[in-house]
Design an enzyme around this catalytic site. Structure first.
Site, short mmCIF file in Angstrom:
data_model
loop_
_atom_site.label_atom_id
_atom_site.label_comp_id
_atom_site.label_asym_id
_atom_site.label_seq_id
_atom_site.Cartn_x
_atom_site.Cartn_y
_atom_site.Cartn_z
N LYS A 1 6.97 -29.25 -7.87
CA LYS A 1 7.74 -30.47 -8.06
C LYS A 1 7.00 -31.69 -7.48
O LYS A 1 6.01 -31.54 -6.75
CB LYS A 1 9.11 -30.29 -7.38
CG LYS A 1 9.95 -29.15 -8.00
CD LYS A 1 11.35 -29.10 -7.40
CE LYS A 1 12.16 -27.97 -8.02
NZ LYS A 1 13.59 -28.02 -7.64
N TYR B 1 17.49 -28.29 -17.06
CA TYR B 1 18.56 -28.21 -16.06
C TYR B 1 19.94 -28.25 -16.73
O TYR B 1 20.90 -28.76 -16.14
CB TYR B 1 18.41 -29.33 -15.04
CG TYR B 1 17.29 -29.10 -14.04
CD1 TYR B 1 17.27 -27.95 -13.25
CD2 TYR B 1 16.27 -30.03 -13.87
CE1 TYR B 1 16.25 -27.73 -12.34
CE2 TYR B 1 15.25 -29.81 -12.94
CZ TYR B 1 15.26 -28.66 -12.19
OH TYR B 1 14.26 -28.43 -11.26
N ASN C 1 12.69 -29.70 -2.93
CA ASN C 1 12.44 -28.34 -2.42
C ASN C 1 11.19 -27.68 -3.01
O ASN C 1 11.15 -26.47 -3.24
CB ASN C 1 13.69 -27.49 -2.60
CG ASN C 1 14.09 -27.36 -4.06
OD1 ASN C 1 13.38 -27.83 -4.95
ND2 ASN C 1 15.22 -26.72 -4.31
N HIS D 1 10.14 -24.99 -8.40
CA HIS D 1 11.10 -24.28 -9.26
C HIS D 1 10.55 -22.90 -9.59
O HIS D 1 9.34 -22.74 -9.75
CB HIS D 1 11.31 -25.05 -10.57
CG HIS D 1 11.98 -24.24 -11.64
ND1 HIS D 1 13.35 -24.12 -11.72
CD2 HIS D 1 11.48 -23.47 -12.64
CE1 HIS D 1 13.66 -23.32 -12.74
NE2 HIS D 1 12.53 -22.91 -13.32
N GLU E 1 12.12 -20.30 -20.52
CA GLU E 1 11.44 -21.43 -19.85
C GLU E 1 9.95 -21.45 -20.17
O GLU E 1 9.37 -22.53 -20.37
CB GLU E 1 11.67 -21.35 -18.34
CG GLU E 1 13.13 -21.62 -17.98
CD GLU E 1 13.44 -21.55 -16.49
OE1 GLU E 1 12.53 -21.24 -15.69
OE2 GLU E 1 14.60 -21.82 -16.13
N1 UDP Z 1 19.76 -29.24 -6.69
C1 UDP Z 1 20.20 -30.40 -6.08
N2 UDP Z 1 21.41 -30.35 -5.41
C2 UDP Z 1 22.16 -29.22 -5.31
C3 UDP Z 1 21.68 -28.05 -5.94
C4 UDP Z 1 20.48 -28.09 -6.62
O1 UDP Z 1 19.56 -31.44 -6.17
O2 UDP Z 1 23.23 -29.25 -4.70
C5 UDP Z 1 18.46 -29.27 -7.41
C6 UDP Z 1 17.34 -28.58 -6.63
O3 UDP Z 1 16.13 -29.31 -6.81
C7 UDP Z 1 17.30 -27.22 -7.29
C8 UDP Z 1 17.61 -27.59 -8.75
O4 UDP Z 1 18.60 -28.60 -8.65
O5 UDP Z 1 16.05 -26.60 -7.12
C9 UDP Z 1 18.11 -26.45 -9.60
O6 UDP Z 1 19.26 -25.91 -9.02
P1 UDP Z 1 19.47 -24.34 -8.98
O7 UDP Z 1 20.87 -24.08 -8.54
O8 UDP Z 1 19.02 -23.75 -10.28
O9 UDP Z 1 18.50 -23.89 -7.76
P2 UDP Z 1 17.10 -23.11 -7.73
O10 UDP Z 1 17.14 -22.09 -8.85
O11 UDP Z 1 16.01 -24.13 -7.93
O12 UDP Z 1 17.04 -22.48 -6.37
MG MG Z 2 17.53 -22.41 -10.85
#
Ligand code: UDP
Ligand code: MG
Length: 138
Positions: free
Chosen positions: A9, A49, A112, A115, A126
């Site tokens: 990211k 997303y 974070n 991805h 994906e």
């Molecule tokens: N995200 C965010 N706020 C939240 C949860 C997720 O900004 O409360 C963002 C974060 O960058 C995350 C992405 O949305 O990596 C995708 O969310 P997901 O639940 O799929 O988490 P991941 O699979 O990345 O752990």
């Molecule tokens: Mg995810």
């Protein structure tokens, strides 16, 4: 042999941590079988997303993910989807244990570092979203 999609990211790229993060995956035994830099546009981010596009944090997430180029890549190996997510740690970097990629380098629940696909089925979707078949060398 199982494949997963990762995205380094904007925070990862801006902190010049792409090499460090890829090193973790390579040291864990995964092969890098596709990679490119992309500047993600709103339409692609909404598709990628889609599962969270109606959440209140989505506009801020889309702004973050689109602010500078990211490195999109495919990793291949054994049990790749689950093991790559283990190496990443949980979504919220502040709760991710030290020793995980997000725990060591991430900022918060949004910013974070990386991805990774969350299931074998989503990994296939994906990978096809970001790469033509001829760009994946596995
Ligand atoms: N995200 C965010 N706020 C939240 C949860 C997720 O900004 O409360 C963002 C974060 O960058 C995350 C992405 O949305 O990596 C995708 O969310 P997901 O639940 O799929 O988490 P991941 O699979 O990345 O752990
Ligand atoms: Mg995810």
């Amino acid at each position: 042999m199982e494949k997963t999609l990762i995205i380094l990211k904007p925070d990862c790229m801006e902190k010049r941590l792409a090499g460090a993060v890829l090193d973790r995956f390579q040291k864990a035994g995964f092969d890098l079988v596709a990679a490119k830099l992309m500047h993600l546009k709103p339409t692609l981010l909404k598709e990628h997303y889609a599962h969270i596009a109606d959440r209140p944090f989505f506009p801020a997430l889309a702004t973050f993910m689109g602010k500078s180029p990211v490195l999109v890549a495919v990793l291949a190996g054994e049990n790749t989807v689950a093991r790559v997510r283990e190496l990443l740690g949980p979504t919220d970097s502040t709760k991710a244990p030290k020793g995980t990629i997000r725990g060591d380098y991430g900022t918060d629940v949004s910013v974070n570092i990386c991805h990774a696909s969350d299931s074998i089925e989503n990994a296939e979707i994906e990978i096809a979203r970001f790469f033509a078949p001829g760009e994946v060398f596995a």
